[in-house]
Design a protein around this motif. Structure first.
Motif, mmCIF file in Angstrom:
data_model
loop_
_atom_site.group_PDB
_atom_site.id
_atom_site.type_symbol
_atom_site.label_atom_id
_atom_site.label_comp_id
_atom_site.label_asym_id
_atom_site.label_seq_id
_atom_site.Cartn_x
_atom_site.Cartn_y
_atom_site.Cartn_z
ATOM 1 N N ASN A 143 0.839 -1.291 0.062
ATOM 2 C CA ASN A 143 -0.071 0.018 -0.062
ATOM 3 C C ASN A 143 0.688 1.445 0.123
ATOM 4 N N ASN A 194 2.161 1.968 -3.383
ATOM 5 C CA ASN A 194 1.060 2.522 -4.540
ATOM 6 C C ASN A 194 0.976 4.006 -4.032
ATOM 7 N N VAL A 197 -3.378 -1.153 -2.710
ATOM 8 C CA VAL A 197 -3.765 -2.414 -3.144
ATOM 9 C C VAL A 197 -4.768 -3.154 -2.133
#
Length: 347
Positions: free
Chosen positions: A312, A315, A323
């Motif tokens: 995460n 991202n 995610v």
């Protein structure tokens, strides 16, 4: 998902590859051994590079939506995953084809996972206790919806439209909406019927954890859409929708169990580590195990939480959504552990 490699040049392959991008050899997935086989592209027969066994492709290879293999003399034309298709969209409509292809990618990943879990996968077209997939267009029919009924898993083709799916996600205020998520959720309803409904002991345990499924399903959904989830829903539920009814709680939890197992398996095959001195010890992991071979679910979840935090964070560094945008509380862990322990004897 495990990591695959070309049998000719050892170049890494994705699960969906039809050809090695490095050496050009053809490739296909052999589900009996869960490996990717490769073939000389100049040969007139599909004799695998390493195993020297002759195979044939699933008939859906002609549409480039399936790369699974069958033994040369297999009586079936379709692979075990495609044998579960009862309805596919009208392919004369060019808008349908790319959406169907996206559905097939997600479905094949689902079947890979269910096979690895040791579950019995029977086609409803052969055995009435089996299941099948209907990938269909809504056609302005309000009675057709994505869902499950008596082993028939219906997925509306519009779910494969990424733009429309994102619009629906925002409309329903969902943190996550994907094709693989839909398939994992709906097949969870099917396996509730197979694993729980006719087993009195397991059913009693289910009701203790998830609640009594005999409450009126239609009324429960109407109430949920009217008033929403309770304020403290995250204490015991993985999503707001899971609060609507014990069946939906099971299906949502089942889907997240599959999410978690796939994430940790992928981390294992890539040898991922989260072990920086800049983070606390409880956020460090080393994915040294295949979760499908681990009986203690605490070991799995203790790796999943820091793993999801790490991906995460990557991202967010790229300015894209998490995610895995969910909080796994102790109450949710208890429910997922129930599923893991229920499935463990089938390994």
């Amino acid at each position: 998902m495990k990591v695959f490699e070309c049998g000719h040049c050892n170049y890494p392959l994705f699960f969906e590859n039809h050809q090695c991008e490095n050496c050009g050899h053809l490739c296909g997935y052999w589900d009996s051994d869960r490996i990717m086989l490769t073939f000389d592209p100049l040969s007139t027969s599909f004799i695998s590079d390493r195993e020297k066994i002759e195979f044939k492709y699933c008939k859906n290879k002609e549409y480039e939506v399936c790369n699974w293999l069958l033994e040369k003399n297999d009586k079936h034309d379709y692979c075990p995953a495609c044998q579960l298709n009862r309805t596919i969209p009208n392919l004369s409509d060019k808008e349908n084809f790319p959406k169907w292809k996206n559905l097939e990618v997600a479905k094949h990943r689902l079947i890979y996972q269910l096979q690895k879990m040791g579950l019995e996968l029977r086609s409803k077209m052969v055995n009435n206790e089996g299941f099948c997939f209907d990938f269909i267009v809504k056609m302005n029919n309000p009675n057709i919806m994505t869902g499950h009924a008596s082993g028939v898993i219906t997925i509306l083709l519009q779910e494969a439209d990424s733009v429309l799916r994102e619009q629906i996600r925002k409309q329903l205020q969902e943190p996550y909406r994907s094709l693989i998520g839909h398939l994992r959720h709906e097949v969870g309803h099917y396996f509730w019927e197979r694993l729980i409904s006719n087993n009195k002991e397991v059913l009693r345990a289910f009701r203790t954890i998830f609640g009594n499924e005999k409450m009126d399903y239609s009324n429960a959904l109407q109430l949920y859409y009217k008033v929403g989830a309770p304020d403290n829903w995250q204490d015991s539920f993985i999503s707001k929708y899971a609060t609507s009814h014990p069946w939906e709680d099971w299906a949502e939890t089942w889907a997240h169990y599959l999410h978690i197992m796939d994430m940790v398996e992928t981390a294992h095959f890539f040898g991922l580590k989260v072990n920086s001195n800049e983070i606390s010890k409880n956020m460090r992991i080393e994915a040294t195990f295949d979760p499908y071979h681990v009986k203690d679910f605490d070991t799995i979840i203790n790796n999943c939480i820091p793993l999801s935090f790490a991906v995460n964070s990557i991202n967010r560094a790229m300015g894209v959504p998490d995610v895995y945008p969910f909080v796994i509380t102790p109450g949710v862990v208890k429910k997922i552990t129930f599923i893991h322990e229920l499935l463990w004897p089938k390994r």
